[in-house]
Design a protein around this motif. Sequence first.
Motif, PDB file in Angstrom:
ATOM      1  N   PRO A 124      23.377  30.536  54.648  1.00 41.62           N
ATOM      2  CA  PRO A 124      23.951  31.872  54.386  1.00 41.62           C
ATOM      3  C   PRO A 124      25.420  31.980  54.770  1.00 41.62           C
ATOM      4  O   PRO A 124      26.186  32.673  54.086  1.00 41.62           O
ATOM      5  CB  PRO A 124      23.082  32.800  55.255  1.00 41.62           C
ATOM      6  N   VAL A 125      25.828  31.308  55.843  1.00 43.91           N
ATOM      7  CA  VAL A 125      27.229  31.387  56.270  1.00 43.91           C
ATOM      8  C   VAL A 125      28.150  30.806  55.212  1.00 43.91           C
ATOM      9  O   VAL A 125      29.153  31.409  54.822  1.00 43.91           O
ATOM     10  CB  VAL A 125      27.423  30.665  57.622  1.00 43.91           C
ATOM     11  N   PHE A 126      27.810  29.626  54.693  1.00 43.06           N
ATOM     12  CA  PHE A 126      28.691  28.947  53.749  1.00 43.06           C
ATOM     13  C   PHE A 126      28.517  29.436  52.305  1.00 43.06           C
ATOM     14  O   PHE A 126      29.268  29.001  51.427  1.00 43.06           O
ATOM     15  CB  PHE A 126      28.478  27.440  53.814  1.00 43.06           C
ATOM     16  N   CYS A 127      27.561  30.317  52.075  1.00 38.83           N
ATOM     17  CA  CYS A 127      27.385  30.860  50.720  1.00 38.83           C
ATOM     18  C   CYS A 127      27.782  32.330  50.623  1.00 38.83           C
ATOM     19  O   CYS A 127      28.261  32.766  49.567  1.00 38.83           O
ATOM     20  CB  CYS A 127      25.933  30.696  50.266  1.00 38.83           C
ATOM     21  N   PHE A 128      27.606  33.080  51.717  1.00 41.68           N
ATOM     22  CA  PHE A 128      27.792  34.525  51.632  1.00 41.68           C
ATOM     23  C   PHE A 128      28.864  35.070  52.567  1.00 41.68           C
ATOM     24  O   PHE A 128      29.172  36.255  52.508  1.00 41.68           O
ATOM     25  CB  PHE A 128      26.457  35.240  51.899  1.00 41.68           C
ATOM     26  N   ASP A 129      29.416  34.244  53.436  1.00 40.76           N
ATOM     27  CA  ASP A 129      30.550  34.686  54.247  1.00 40.76           C
ATOM     28  C   ASP A 129      31.807  34.687  53.376  1.00 40.76           C
ATOM     29  O   ASP A 129      32.038  33.764  52.596  1.00 40.76           O
ATOM     30  CB  ASP A 129      30.732  33.752  55.449  1.00 40.76           C
ATOM     31  N   SER A 130      32.629  35.715  53.498  1.00 35.80           N
ATOM     32  CA  SER A 130      33.808  35.850  52.640  1.00 35.80           C
ATOM     33  C   SER A 130      34.797  34.710  52.807  1.00 35.80           C
ATOM     34  O   SER A 130      35.613  34.449  51.919  1.00 35.80           O
ATOM     35  CB  SER A 130      34.504  37.186  52.929  1.00 35.80           C
ATOM     36  N   LYS A 131      34.738  33.992  53.933  1.00 30.92           N
ATOM     37  CA  LYS A 131      35.644  32.874  54.161  1.00 30.92           C
ATOM     38  C   LYS A 131      35.300  31.676  53.282  1.00 30.92           C
ATOM     39  O   LYS A 131      36.181  30.896  52.886  1.00 30.92           O
ATOM     40  CB  LYS A 131      35.605  32.481  55.642  1.00 30.92           C
ATOM     41  N   TYR A 132      34.005  31.513  52.968  1.00 32.00           N
ATOM     42  CA  TYR A 132      33.566  30.346  52.208  1.00 32.00           C
ATOM     43  C   TYR A 132      32.990  30.709  50.834  1.00 32.00           C
ATOM     44  O   TYR A 132      33.108  29.933  49.891  1.00 32.00           O
ATOM     45  CB  TYR A 132      32.511  29.566  52.997  1.00 32.00           C
ATOM     46  N   GLY A 133      32.336  31.838  50.749  1.00 28.81           N
ATOM     47  CA  GLY A 133      31.678  32.217  49.507  1.00 28.81           C
ATOM     48  C   GLY A 133      31.915  33.670  49.155  1.00 28.81           C
ATOM     49  O   GLY A 133      33.034  34.180  49.298  1.00 28.81           O
ATOM     50  N   SER A 134      30.888  34.346  48.720  1.00 28.48           N
ATOM     51  CA  SER A 134      31.003  35.745  48.300  1.00 28.48           C
ATOM     52  C   SER A 134      29.841  36.542  48.870  1.00 28.48           C
ATOM     53  O   SER A 134      28.672  36.214  48.610  1.00 28.48           O
ATOM     54  CB  SER A 134      30.999  35.851  46.771  1.00 28.48           C
ATOM     55  N   PRO A 135      30.126  37.576  49.666  1.00 27.63           N
ATOM     56  CA  PRO A 135      29.032  38.385  50.225  1.00 27.63           C
ATOM     57  C   PRO A 135      28.325  39.235  49.175  1.00 27.63           C
ATOM     58  O   PRO A 135      27.204  39.693  49.400  1.00 27.63           O
ATOM     59  CB  PRO A 135      29.744  39.264  51.256  1.00 27.63           C
ATOM     60  N   ARG A 136      28.957  39.443  48.023  1.00 29.79           N
ATOM     61  CA  ARG A 136      28.356  40.240  46.946  1.00 29.79           C
ATOM     62  C   ARG A 136      28.329  39.428  45.661  1.00 29.79           C
ATOM     63  O   ARG A 136      29.127  38.515  45.463  1.00 29.79           O
ATOM     64  CB  ARG A 136      29.138  41.535  46.716  1.00 29.79           C
ATOM     65  N   ARG A 137      27.417  39.787  44.801  1.00 33.93           N
ATOM     66  CA  ARG A 137      27.293  39.098  43.509  1.00 33.93           C
ATOM     67  C   ARG A 137      28.522  39.393  42.650  1.00 33.93           C
ATOM     68  O   ARG A 137      28.859  40.558  42.439  1.00 33.93           O
ATOM     69  CB  ARG A 137      26.040  39.566  42.777  1.00 33.93           C
TER      70      ARG A 137
END
Length: 301
Positions: A244-257
Motif C-alpha cells: 500500500p505504501v508504494f502504490c497509494f502513497d502520493s510520494k510513490y503512487g496515487s492515493p486516488r484512482r
Amino acid sequence: MESTGGPYLNTAAVTSPVGIARLLQMTFGCATFSLVAHQGGFSAAYGTFCMFVWTFCFAVTVFIIACEFTRLHSCLSLSWGNFTAAFAMLATLMSITAAVIYPLYFVQVGCYPIGCQVRDFRIAASVFAGLLFVTYAAEVFLTRAKPGQVTSYMATVSGLLKIVQAFVACIIFGALVNDSQYGKYVATQWCVAVYSFCFVVTVVVVAFSVTGKTALLWFPFERSVVIYTFGAVLLYASAAVIWPVFCFDSKYGSPRRPGLCAKGKCPWDSQLVIAIFTYVNLLLYVLDLAYSQRIRFVSHI
C-alpha cells in the motif's frame, strides 16, 4: 449361486450424507454446463472460466464417486481422505466464483438483444450454479475434522485454509499480470516474491498431503508446516505494509484512482485488488497459525 460382487461395492458411497451430497454435485454440475452449452451460451475469458469450473468439478466428482463405490481408491497412490477434502474445498471456491461471475456478466432482466429463451436458460444455469456451490460447501461441512479428532490433514481447518490461501494467491497473481506496474520499485518486487514463495510452499504442502508422501520426509512434516506458517505470517505482514505504501502513497503512487484511467485496464484498480487480497491472505495465515497449534492428524487416511 452365491454372489461375489457385493463385498467389492461400497453402497455407503452413494447412500451416506456425503455420498448424497456428491450425487447432487454431479447432478447440478451436469445441469449447469448443459444449460449453458445448449442454449445459454458463453463468451470471452469469463465464460470460458465458468465452463471449465463446471466441467472440471463434474469430472472429478464422477471420478470420486466411481472410485469410492467400487473401492478402487484403495489401489491409488493417494491419501484418499486428503485428496477428497482438498478437492471439496477447491471446488467450493471455484464454484462460488463461477456462480458469481456467470450471472454478473451474462444474465440480464430484459430479453433484448439475446432473446427471452436465452435469458431464461442463463437464469436457470445461474440457479443450478448456486445450488452446486451449496452442495460442495455441504461436503466440506460434513467432512471437516471435529475437535479432538485424529484425521487427515486436509480435513482440518488448517488444511482447508491452505486451499483458500492458494486460491487467494491466484487472484493476486491475476491482478499482478493485469498491468499492475509491480516492476517500478524493488519494494513491490519483494511483495511479488512473497506472494510467489508462499504460494509455491503452500502448494507443495498440499501436494505432499494429498499424495501421502509426508512419511518419506526426513524432517517432521507437521512441525515444519507450523514453522512455515509462522514465516508466511511475517512475510505477508511485510507485504501488507510495503504494497500500500508504494502504490497509494502520493510520494510513490496515487492515493486516488486517476480520472482518465480506463475501466478494466487501470493499474490502480489492480493495485487495489492486490492490496485487499494481501490483507485477506494475511488474515488466513494468522488463522492457520492459530488452528495449527491444536490439531492432530495422520497422513495416510
